[in-house]
Design an enzyme around this catalytic site. Structure first.
Site, PDB file in Angstrom:
ATOM      1  N   ASP A 262      10.414  -1.848  -0.392  1.00  0.00           N
ATOM      2  CA  ASP A 262       9.413  -2.817  -0.734  1.00  0.00           C
ATOM      3  C   ASP A 262       8.712  -2.761  -1.961  1.00  0.00           C
ATOM      4  O   ASP A 262       8.528  -1.739  -2.219  1.00  0.00           O
ATOM      5  CB  ASP A 262       8.329  -2.471   0.552  1.00  0.00           C
ATOM      6  CG  ASP A 262       7.228  -3.735   0.701  1.00  0.00           C
ATOM      7  OD1 ASP A 262       7.355  -4.626   1.516  1.00  0.00           O
ATOM      8  OD2 ASP A 262       6.185  -3.724  -0.051  1.00  0.00           O
ATOM      9  N   GLU A 305       8.564  -9.576   0.296  1.00  0.00           N
ATOM     10  CA  GLU A 305       9.293  -8.525  -0.896  1.00  0.00           C
ATOM     11  C   GLU A 305       9.685  -7.442  -0.168  1.00  0.00           C
ATOM     12  O   GLU A 305      10.108  -6.461  -0.936  1.00  0.00           O
ATOM     13  CB  GLU A 305       8.123  -8.404  -1.698  1.00  0.00           C
ATOM     14  CG  GLU A 305       7.042  -7.270  -0.924  1.00  0.00           C
ATOM     15  CD  GLU A 305       5.740  -7.966  -0.112  1.00  0.00           C
ATOM     16  OE1 GLU A 305       5.020  -7.426   0.015  1.00  0.00           O
ATOM     17  OE2 GLU A 305       6.285  -8.925   0.326  1.00  0.00           O
TER      18      GLU A 305
END
Length: 400
Positions: A262, A305
């Site tokens: 992430d 993301e």
């Protein structure tokens, strides 16, 4: 069936095939090579029409037209094959020089030293070699994975060999110097050649349409499986591949490392520099990640993301080494959006999926390890089940 009737049949069939390929290309102009294949069949149509009109044309004009369109059609077929396979085309200067030399020799053997046999040889050599080269170009990728290419390559190979050997058939049949074919044997040879041309036209057009279907199917599969922004697998395709990899671990009894990644402070990046810059950051991150992976490693975008990777045959130490290398690479290579440099870090969680584990459970553990990395300061790697801070990882990012 006599020769003129076969010639008319060949002309009608070639015209139909050309029209069909033109219609398919008109609505699918993104298919590589299809326009060139259509033009190749158009050359074949011109050739068959020139055969029908040879009684009304001066001999040298008919010879030039026949030799020119046959050579050009074979060359366009070769260009079509290279275009479909994503290869660069040859320099057209060589083709222009070769066809020009062919036409000049054809005129010589028509007006200066009349010799029908040599004209057959000239017509067969250039086009036959082009068909064989096209077959070699397409026969790549494995017959079980792309059977359509090998089917068309086989037809092209047989047709190319026949074209190369065709002058020998006419020599056996016996051609008179003025170009008129006489005798029962010669008529039979001529009919056999026309029949082969008709069969080749049908099979080659069928092969071109199969390749068109292969390309469209591949594009649809790509759209269904690949994330359009980053060009890695989307969530659905990644889970499908992960399930298959986990099933393999049940047989090999080797744990499968699963990583969840992430990007840190990605919302801040979007809010500060805009969503377009955010898209550039995601693509930049994927490019860096792919540098650290092997061919057999699989990366997917789970959403936003957040990404995931599984590493077949890597083991725990190998997975940690890959994760650390990726973390350092991302930290040391800021993303560039326009003239701006955007600092970037990533938090990574690792879990091992062993025999008897479910893919979803392993991914969940890797996700929890990734959130642990976030809680411990970001820009770090955490292994699922690790209780102590990972001193090998740097926690240098500031919590927003």
């Amino acid at each position: 069936m006599h020769t003129p009737t076969l010639t008319i049949l060949a002309a009608l069939l070639t015209a139909l095939v050309t029209a069909v390929l033109y219609a398919v290309w008109h609505f699918n102009k993104n298919i590589p090579g299809l326009r060139l294949w259509m033009l190749s069949f158009l050359c074949s149509l011109v050739f068959t029409v020139s055969l029908l009109l040879r009684g009304w044309l001066p001999e040298v004009v008919g010879v030039v037209i026949s030799q020119g369109v046959v050579a050009l059609g074979a060359y366009l077929c070769l260009l079509a094959g290279r275009s479909y396979m994503g290869l660069r085309p040859f320099s057209h200067l060589y083709a222009v020089a070769g066809i020009g030399a062919l036409l000049a020799l054809s005129v010589v053997f028509t007006l200066v030293y009349p010799h029908l046999g040599m004209r057959f040889v000239l017509m067969g050599v250039g086009s036959g070699v082009c068909y064989l080269l096209t077959a070699r170009t397409l026969a790549v990728g494995g017959i079980h994975r792309v059977p359509a290419r090998y089917l068309l390559a086989g037809v092209l190979c047989l047709h190319g060999l026949f074209v190369l050997l065709r002058p020998a058939l006419f020599a056996l049949g016996g051609a008179v110097p003025d170009g008129v074919l006489e005798g029962g044997l010669m008529a039979s040879v001529s009919q056999f050649v026309l029949l082969e041309a008709i069969v080749a036209t049908v099979l080659l057009s069928f092969g071109a349409l199969i390749l068109t279907n292969e390309f469209i199917t591949s594009e649809l599969r790509h759209l269904a499986e690949v994330d359009p922004l980053t060009s890695v697998f989307n969530r659905r395709a990644f889970f499908t591949l992960l399930d298959k990899a986990v099933s393999s671990t049940q047989r090999t009894h080797m744990p499968l490392p699963v990583l969840v990644l992430d990007l840190d402070h990605f919302k801040t990046i979007n809010d500060t520099w805009g969503h377009r810059a955010g898209d550039d950051v995601l693509r930049h991150f994927v490019d860096l990640a792919l540098r650290c992976l092997r061919k057999e490693d699989v990366m997917g975008r789970l959403g936003g993301e957040e990404f995931a990777i599984f590493l077949p045959n890597a083991g725990a130490q190998g997975a940690r080494a890959v994760a650390e290398r990726l973390r350092r690479l991302v930290e040391s290579h800021p993303a560039v959006a326009g003239a701006r440099s955007i600092p970037l870090t990533v938090s990574i969680g690792i879990a091992l999926c062993g025999p008897g584990d479910a893919a979803s459970a392993a991914l969940q553990r890797a996700d929890e390890a990734m959130y642990l990395a976030k809680q411990r300061g970001r820009n770090r790697v955490e292994m699922s089940g690790s209780a102590e801070p990972d001193t090998a990882s740097a926690a240098v990012a500031t919590v927003a």
